[in-house]
Motif scaffolding. Sequence first.
Motif, PDB file in Angstrom:
ATOM      1  N   LEU A  73      20.212   6.148   0.369  1.00 41.04           N
ATOM      2  CA  LEU A  73      18.917   6.061   1.052  1.00 41.04           C
ATOM      3  C   LEU A  73      19.044   5.260   2.334  1.00 41.04           C
ATOM      4  N   ARG A  74      19.869   4.265   2.323  1.00 44.45           N
ATOM      5  CA  ARG A  74      20.056   3.505   3.563  1.00 44.45           C
ATOM      6  C   ARG A  74      20.594   4.388   4.658  1.00 44.45           C
ATOM      7  N   GLY A  75      21.442   5.317   4.256  1.00 46.22           N
ATOM      8  CA  GLY A  75      21.971   6.226   5.259  1.00 46.22           C
ATOM      9  C   GLY A  75      20.936   7.210   5.755  1.00 46.22           C
ATOM     10  N   LEU A  76      20.000   7.579   4.884  1.00 44.80           N
ATOM     11  CA  LEU A  76      19.069   8.632   5.265  1.00 44.80           C
ATOM     12  C   LEU A  76      17.800   8.114   5.915  1.00 44.80           C
ATOM     13  N   CYS A  77      17.410   6.890   5.592  1.00 46.76           N
ATOM     14  CA  CYS A  77      16.055   6.476   5.964  1.00 46.76           C
ATOM     15  C   CYS A  77      16.007   5.617   7.219  1.00 46.76           C
ATOM     16  N   ASP A  78      14.776   5.327   7.637  1.00 45.03           N
ATOM     17  CA  ASP A  78      14.579   4.703   8.940  1.00 45.03           C
ATOM     18  C   ASP A  78      14.546   3.192   8.934  1.00 45.03           C
ATOM     19  N   ASN A  79      13.958   2.633   7.892  1.00 41.57           N
ATOM     20  CA  ASN A  79      13.601   1.219   8.034  1.00 41.57           C
ATOM     21  C   ASN A  79      14.655   0.259   7.510  1.00 41.57           C
ATOM     22  N   VAL A  80      15.903   0.620   7.645  1.00 42.37           N
ATOM     23  CA  VAL A  80      16.911  -0.235   7.030  1.00 42.37           C
ATOM     24  C   VAL A  80      17.849  -0.831   8.058  1.00 42.37           C
ATOM     25  N   ASP A  81      17.263  -1.310   9.157  1.00 38.65           N
ATOM     26  CA  ASP A  81      18.125  -1.877  10.200  1.00 38.65           C
ATOM     27  C   ASP A  81      18.839  -3.119   9.729  1.00 38.65           C
ATOM     28  N   THR A  82      18.097  -3.997   9.102  1.00 34.80           N
ATOM     29  CA  THR A  82      18.703  -5.274   8.743  1.00 34.80           C
ATOM     30  C   THR A  82      18.941  -5.345   7.241  1.00 34.80           C
ATOM     31  N   THR A  83      17.893  -5.579   6.509  1.00 32.67           N
ATOM     32  CA  THR A  83      18.091  -5.687   5.063  1.00 32.67           C
ATOM     33  C   THR A  83      17.190  -4.687   4.367  1.00 32.67           C
ATOM     34  N   LEU A  84      17.441  -4.535   3.115  1.00 30.35           N
ATOM     35  CA  LEU A  84      16.598  -3.652   2.320  1.00 30.35           C
ATOM     36  C   LEU A  84      15.228  -4.284   2.148  1.00 30.35           C
ATOM     37  N   GLU A  85      14.224  -3.432   2.214  1.00 28.47           N
ATOM     38  CA  GLU A  85      12.882  -3.967   2.001  1.00 28.47           C
ATOM     39  C   GLU A  85      12.589  -3.960   0.513  1.00 28.47           C
ATOM     40  N   THR A  86      12.339  -5.123  -0.006  1.00 30.82           N
ATOM     41  CA  THR A  86      12.053  -5.174  -1.437  1.00 30.82           C
ATOM     42  C   THR A  86      10.570  -5.416  -1.638  1.00 30.82           C
ATOM     43  N   PHE A  87      10.141  -5.142  -2.830  1.00 33.39           N
ATOM     44  CA  PHE A  87       8.763  -5.488  -3.149  1.00 33.39           C
ATOM     45  C   PHE A  87       8.697  -5.880  -4.600  1.00 33.39           C
ATOM     46  N   HIS A  88       7.730  -6.709  -4.894  1.00 38.79           N
ATOM     47  CA  HIS A  88       7.556  -7.211  -6.251  1.00 38.79           C
ATOM     48  C   HIS A  88       6.057  -7.225  -6.480  1.00 38.79           C
ATOM     49  N   ASP A  89       5.567  -6.192  -7.122  1.00 40.63           N
ATOM     50  CA  ASP A  89       4.122  -6.027  -7.229  1.00 40.63           C
ATOM     51  C   ASP A  89       3.651  -6.087  -8.661  1.00 40.63           C
ATOM     52  N   HIS A  90       2.435  -6.500  -8.783  1.00 39.75           N
ATOM     53  CA  HIS A  90       1.790  -6.533 -10.089  1.00 39.75           C
ATOM     54  C   HIS A  90       0.638  -5.547 -10.019  1.00 39.75           C
ATOM     55  N   GLU A  91       0.674  -4.564 -10.850  1.00 42.48           N
ATOM     56  CA  GLU A  91      -0.371  -3.545 -10.799  1.00 42.48           C
ATOM     57  C   GLU A  91      -1.173  -3.545 -12.089  1.00 42.48           C
ATOM     58  N   MET A  92      -2.473  -3.482 -11.905  1.00 44.09           N
ATOM     59  CA  MET A  92      -3.363  -3.454 -13.075  1.00 44.09           C
ATOM     60  C   MET A  92      -4.209  -2.215 -12.981  1.00 44.09           C
ATOM     61  N   CYS A  93      -4.422  -1.608 -14.105  1.00 41.80           N
ATOM     62  CA  CYS A  93      -5.202  -0.394 -14.098  1.00 41.80           C
ATOM     63  C   CYS A  93      -6.508  -0.632 -14.848  1.00 41.80           C
ATOM     64  N   PHE A  94      -7.609  -0.408 -14.145  1.00 46.98           N
ATOM     65  CA  PHE A  94      -8.925  -0.612 -14.752  1.00 46.98           C
ATOM     66  C   PHE A  94      -9.585   0.734 -14.955  1.00 46.98           C
ATOM     67  N   SER A  95     -10.480   0.776 -15.913  1.00 44.84           N
ATOM     68  CA  SER A  95     -11.226   2.017 -16.061  1.00 44.84           C
ATOM     69  C   SER A  95     -12.651   1.690 -16.461  1.00 44.84           C
ATOM     70  N   ILE A  96     -13.510   2.581 -16.057  1.00 48.38           N
ATOM     71  CA  ILE A  96     -14.918   2.390 -16.380  1.00 48.38           C
ATOM     72  C   ILE A  96     -15.463   3.729 -16.818  1.00 48.38           C
ATOM     73  N   ARG A  97     -16.245   3.680 -17.843  1.00 47.02           N
ATOM     74  CA  ARG A  97     -16.788   4.921 -18.371  1.00 47.02           C
ATOM     75  C   ARG A  97     -18.243   5.090 -17.984  1.00 47.02           C
ATOM     76  N   GLY A  98     -18.586   6.325 -17.846  1.00 49.99           N
ATOM     77  CA  GLY A  98     -19.979   6.596 -17.547  1.00 49.99           C
ATOM     78  C   GLY A  98     -20.839   6.360 -18.781  1.00 49.99           C
ATOM     79  N   PRO A  99     -22.104   6.607 -18.659  1.00 51.98           N
ATOM     80  CA  PRO A  99     -22.972   6.405 -19.825  1.00 51.98           C
ATOM     81  C   PRO A  99     -22.634   7.404 -20.923  1.00 51.98           C
ATOM     82  N   ASN A 100     -22.962   7.069 -22.112  1.00 49.06           N
ATOM     83  CA  ASN A 100     -22.725   7.927 -23.273  1.00 49.06           C
ATOM     84  C   ASN A 100     -21.251   8.235 -23.461  1.00 49.06           C
ATOM     85  N   ASN A 101     -20.457   7.271 -23.123  1.00 43.93           N
ATOM     86  CA  ASN A 101     -19.023   7.466 -23.376  1.00 43.93           C
ATOM     87  C   ASN A 101     -18.474   8.743 -22.747  1.00 43.93           C
TER      88      ASN A 101
END
Lengths: 254, 255
Positions: A73-101
């Motif tokens: 991917l480093r060879g193919l992609c654009d944004n890898v001039d210096t170092t690899l871009e890392t990310f460390h994310d926390h994702e939460m999934c919420f849900s809400i129901r309409g009336p009457n389930n």
Amino acid sequence: MNEMGVTTNSAFLCLFTSASAFGSPIVQMAQQTVNTAIDSLSAALKSNIIPNQEYFLQGSILDSSVEVLLHRLRGLCDNVDTTLETFHDHEMCFSIRGPNNAQPALQLRVRRSLDHNGMPMQLRYIGQPEIGDKSRPTVLRNSIDIGTSNTVVEFLTELGCRKDFEYLAKGYMFRKGRMKITVFKVFKIDETRKMSGGAFESLTALTHSYLVELSVLAPSGQDAIADDMRCFAEQLRPLVQLEKIDYKRLVHGP
Amino acid sequence: MQREEKQQDAVLEAVISRVNDLKTSIGAMIFKVENEYETLNWPNFLDNFALISGQLTSLTKILSNEKAPALRNFTVLPLMLKPDLDENLARVTEGRLTTFSHDIVPDYLRTKPEPDAELKMMQLEHKANCVTYETAQKQVAAMNKVVGHVWDLVNKAREEWESEAGSRSGAAQTFSLTDTPLLVAAISMGKGLKHTVAPGAMMGGPPPGPQRGPGALGPPQGPPGGIPGQMGPMGKAPSAIKTNIKAAGQMHPYR
């Protein structure tokens, strides 16, 4: 304020009575002064510039071969001039129901970065994915996202949303043109987690693989980008097989 | 007449050139066998035969050409026989023939095969005539079968060699077919991410059934056991009543 309104209104009338009465909506929009946010939003919607569709492909790669993939991917992609871009994310999934389930609950996702604590959190709505048939190279789904402050979780809870699940995603992000490629590992958050809004104590990796996702956010109707994505996916074979995965069929699996 | 003579001459010239080529290739083959026998292998040697066969074919083509007069209609007669050295002859035949004498006439101007060869041919022909039609058919069928078997053997061997070379590149699995659906299901529906609530902490709610394990799915599945979603692994007992409006005083896990 009223005078201003009156002057602008007369300007509009001139427009309509002039020879260019048959102008396109965009031209008219360019000439009229946008008054409210609603106007600008409806204008944007009309001219189809909001990127609310996401085209994406998914695949996975074993931990042992992830280095090779990153090199490629480093060879193919654009944004890898210096170092690899890392990310460390926390994702939460919420849900809400309409009336009457009402069955299909509305699902909303909140994502925050654990590396950069000051950044806004992201609230995202993801619609049902359209797998399509063989002529469609990628999965298509609605996707609307917005940045929020860090009170969004409380806000959603007050609205009545319920947190379904959460996970940690840690990995690398690459960009090529409009395409975004993420290679990340999904971690399950254990219960023995500290509550002080910081460190997660024990995490277990879900599998011994990294998930690879290739996605593009685009306004609706730009299907040509899907072909570009497929070409790019071909370049990552046979390391990782990026394909359309129908997760609804996975529901009924073991 | 003249035209025929011209044709004859042309054909003869062509035949002579072809025959010369044939002679060269036979000579080369013999040379190869005699001198390079240590390094020679069968496929290379077969090339010689292929070459010779090609030349014979072209010779036959010339002879069977329409414009070629049937050579069997012509006879070669020696006009003069001398036991003396003939230099012209020696020059033309590259030193192979020096005298055109009586001894060589039967050999070089022969039209019938040699007596030994003729006898053998007669024997073979006699034998072939004695074989009945059915026996001949059977023999032909048997031969076809044998050739077919050999053909199959060779083909199989070749395929094995070729596939051996191909499979050496290996099927190094870099991705797991089972992990992909697992991961996708996890981030889309939370499959495998919904932690089972510790039984000690659940005071008010019904105990989580075994279906709450890795098979747990999102709300669209309906309420499996009526357990409201976790507010985080805090050890707090979520209320058993399913309401959508939460009490304001509930502690937020992210504060």
